[in-house]
Design an enzyme around this catalytic site. Structure first.
Site, PDB file in Angstrom:
ATOM      1  N   SER A  23       0.851  -1.224  -0.059  1.00  0.00           N
ATOM      2  CA  SER A  23       0.032   0.145   0.009  1.00  0.00           C
ATOM      3  C   SER A  23       0.802   1.206   0.021  1.00  0.00           C
ATOM      4  CB  SER A  23      -0.881  -0.113   1.256  1.00  0.00           C
ATOM      5  OG  SER A  23      -1.410   1.366   1.261  1.00  0.00           O
ATOM      6  N   LYS A  74     -13.676  -3.959   2.325  1.00  0.00           N
ATOM      7  CA  LYS A  74     -14.435  -2.837   2.118  1.00  0.00           C
ATOM      8  C   LYS A  74     -15.946  -3.207   2.313  1.00  0.00           C
ATOM      9  CE  LYS A  74     -11.404  -0.136  -0.914  1.00  0.00           C
ATOM     10  NZ  LYS A  74     -11.499   0.768  -2.272  1.00  0.00           N
ATOM     11  N   ASP A 111     -13.638   6.808  -2.366  1.00  0.00           N
ATOM     12  CA  ASP A 111     -13.191   6.539  -3.737  1.00  0.00           C
ATOM     13  C   ASP A 111     -13.939   7.450  -4.645  1.00  0.00           C
ATOM     14  OD1 ASP A 111     -11.250   4.709  -2.838  1.00  0.00           O
ATOM     15  OD2 ASP A 111     -12.670   2.904  -2.975  1.00  0.00           O
ATOM     16  N   GLY A 137     -16.142  -3.635 -15.438  1.00  0.00           N
ATOM     17  CA  GLY A 137     -16.274  -4.303 -14.311  1.00  0.00           C
ATOM     18  C   GLY A 137     -17.567  -4.109 -13.374  1.00  0.00           C
ATOM     19  N   GLY A 140     -16.595  -4.065  -6.472  1.00  0.00           N
ATOM     20  CA  GLY A 140     -16.942  -2.838  -5.429  1.00  0.00           C
ATOM     21  C   GLY A 140     -16.445  -1.682  -6.369  1.00  0.00           C
ATOM     22  N   ARG A 162     -17.094  -8.842 -17.497  1.00  0.00           N
ATOM     23  CA  ARG A 162     -17.171 -10.241 -18.077  1.00  0.00           C
ATOM     24  C   ARG A 162     -18.167 -11.307 -17.514  1.00  0.00           C
ATOM     25  NH1 ARG A 162     -11.632 -12.672 -15.733  1.00  0.00           N
ATOM     26  NH2 ARG A 162     -13.012 -12.809 -13.821  1.00  0.00           N
ATOM     27  N   ALA A 165     -24.194 -10.987 -15.378  1.00  0.00           N
ATOM     28  CA  ALA A 165     -25.149 -11.008 -14.415  1.00  0.00           C
ATOM     29  C   ALA A 165     -24.712 -10.076 -13.213  1.00  0.00           C
ATOM     30  CB  ALA A 165     -25.074 -12.262 -13.858  1.00  0.00           C
ATOM     31  N   MET A 226      -8.127   2.377 -13.113  1.00  0.00           N
ATOM     32  CA  MET A 226      -7.926   2.447 -11.627  1.00  0.00           C
ATOM     33  C   MET A 226      -6.664   1.722 -11.372  1.00  0.00           C
ATOM     34  SD  MET A 226     -11.735   1.931  -9.738  1.00  0.00           S
ATOM     35  CE  MET A 226     -13.011   3.102 -10.513  1.00  0.00           C
TER      36      MET A 226
END
Ligand code: NDP
Length: 292
Positions: A23, A74, A111, A137, A140, A162, A165, A226
């Site tokens: 991080s 998260k 974010d 994507g 989250g 991808r 659903a 991101m």
């Protein structure tokens, strides 16, 4: 200015994740603390995969002022909080927990504001209200970005994943203006967009990279990734080669850290501290180490 020596009055905050070793948040937050001479410190916490709730329960009461939360905690962070901000609720995840003296915890999510601030810094003039935005994507990060863009007045937010659903489920949860596209509908999804945001982890840890036909997006469309290792990802390199403006994930990381610093230490970070240069140097040192 330099930070005072650690004392009984030092404010402690940190970042929790698994893994958290790489991080950049401790580097960024401590650089701001040092520059402002704040009596505070920011440290990493790595609980075992099933130990997040024990860590957070142990911190109730305010021994630690707050935590930034990263993968994979998260969602559980949100669930453990007593008070949840609207934006954390919409994102269904929290990257910022604050521990109060009465034992309660509040959860926020910075974010989304980090994402929008990164656009403002690196693609000036980008207006979320000007046209559809495509997010790749449905995890989250994608949900948080979709919620933030919707809150900023985006006319349409398209999600393409991808696993279709999952995109449909996020679109159903967030409602208008978020809509799902099927995985094979990339050409239609790129039509007329003002931005394409990669919120997948494709390309990370040797998974297959995304190959987006940027030429199908308008020339003025902005590409944002991101992922920030490397700083210029193959996604951004392709976007740049097709003449599109780009926004990188490091800028988002730095911009989401700013409101966290303020929440922990009660003041805004000094914008004159070049935390971006520090972070880039750290990423380069890490790359050189991996290649040695
Ligand atoms: P999740 O694990 O929740 O979601 C991952 C997403 O990536 C899913 O939609 C998944 O699709 C998709 N995906 C994974 N591999 C591939 C592949 N090879 N091809 C296509 N799609 C793929 O992760 P998050 O949403 O939390 O995070 C996503 C990325 O964003 C991470 O790399 C994270 O580090 C980064 N991030 C960066 C931030 C910053 O400040 N710069 C802040 C937050 C996140 P499927 O559903 O089909 O599995």
């Amino acid at each position: 200015m330099s930070r005072p020596p650690i004392s009984g009055a030092t404010t402690v905050a940190g970042v929790v994740g698994s893994p958290v070793r790489h991080s950049l948040s401790p580097l960024i937050q401590n650089a701001w603390l040092q520059a402002a001479g704040v009596d505070g410190v920011y440290v990493p916490f790595t609980p075992p995969a099933d130990g997040f709730d024990r860590l957070v329960r142990g911190l109730r009461g305010g021994a630690v002022r707050g935590l930034n939360v990263t993968l994979p905690f998260k969602e559980v962070a949100l669930a453990m909080a007593d008070r949840v901000s609207d934006r954390a609720k919409a994102a269904a995840a929290s990257n910022l927990l604050i521990f109060h003296g009465d034992g309660t915890i509040s959860a926020d999510n910075t974010d989304g504001t980090g994402l929008l601030a990164a656009f403002a810094a690196q693609a000036p003039g980008f207006d979320p209200k000007a046209g559809p935005v495509l997010i790749l994507g449905a995890g989250g990060a994608a949900r948080g970005a979709a919620a933030a863009l919707a809150a900023a007045g985006a006319r349409q937010v398209r999600l393409l994943n991808r696993t279709a659903a999952k995109a449909e489920a996020v679109a159903a949860a967030l409602g208008k203006p978020v809509v799902a596209f099927a995985a094979n509908e990339i050409a239609a999804a790129l039509m007329g967009v003002t931005a394409v945001i990669n919120a997948t982890s494709a390309g990370v840890a040797d998974s297959a990279e995304l190959d987006i036909p940027f030429e199908l997006a308008p020339r003025g469309a902005v590409a944002m990734d991101m992922v920030y290792t490397p700083l210029e990802t193959p996604f951004l390199a392709r976007a740049k080669a097709s003449g599109r403006r780009t926004v990188d994930g490091l800028e988002m990381l730095i911009r989401q850290a700013e409101p966290s610093f303020e929440a922990f230490y009660g003041q805004r970070p000094d914008p004159r501290v070049d935390v971006r240069a520090l972070a880039i140097a750290a990423l380069e040192a890490r790359k050189a180490e991996a290649q040695a």
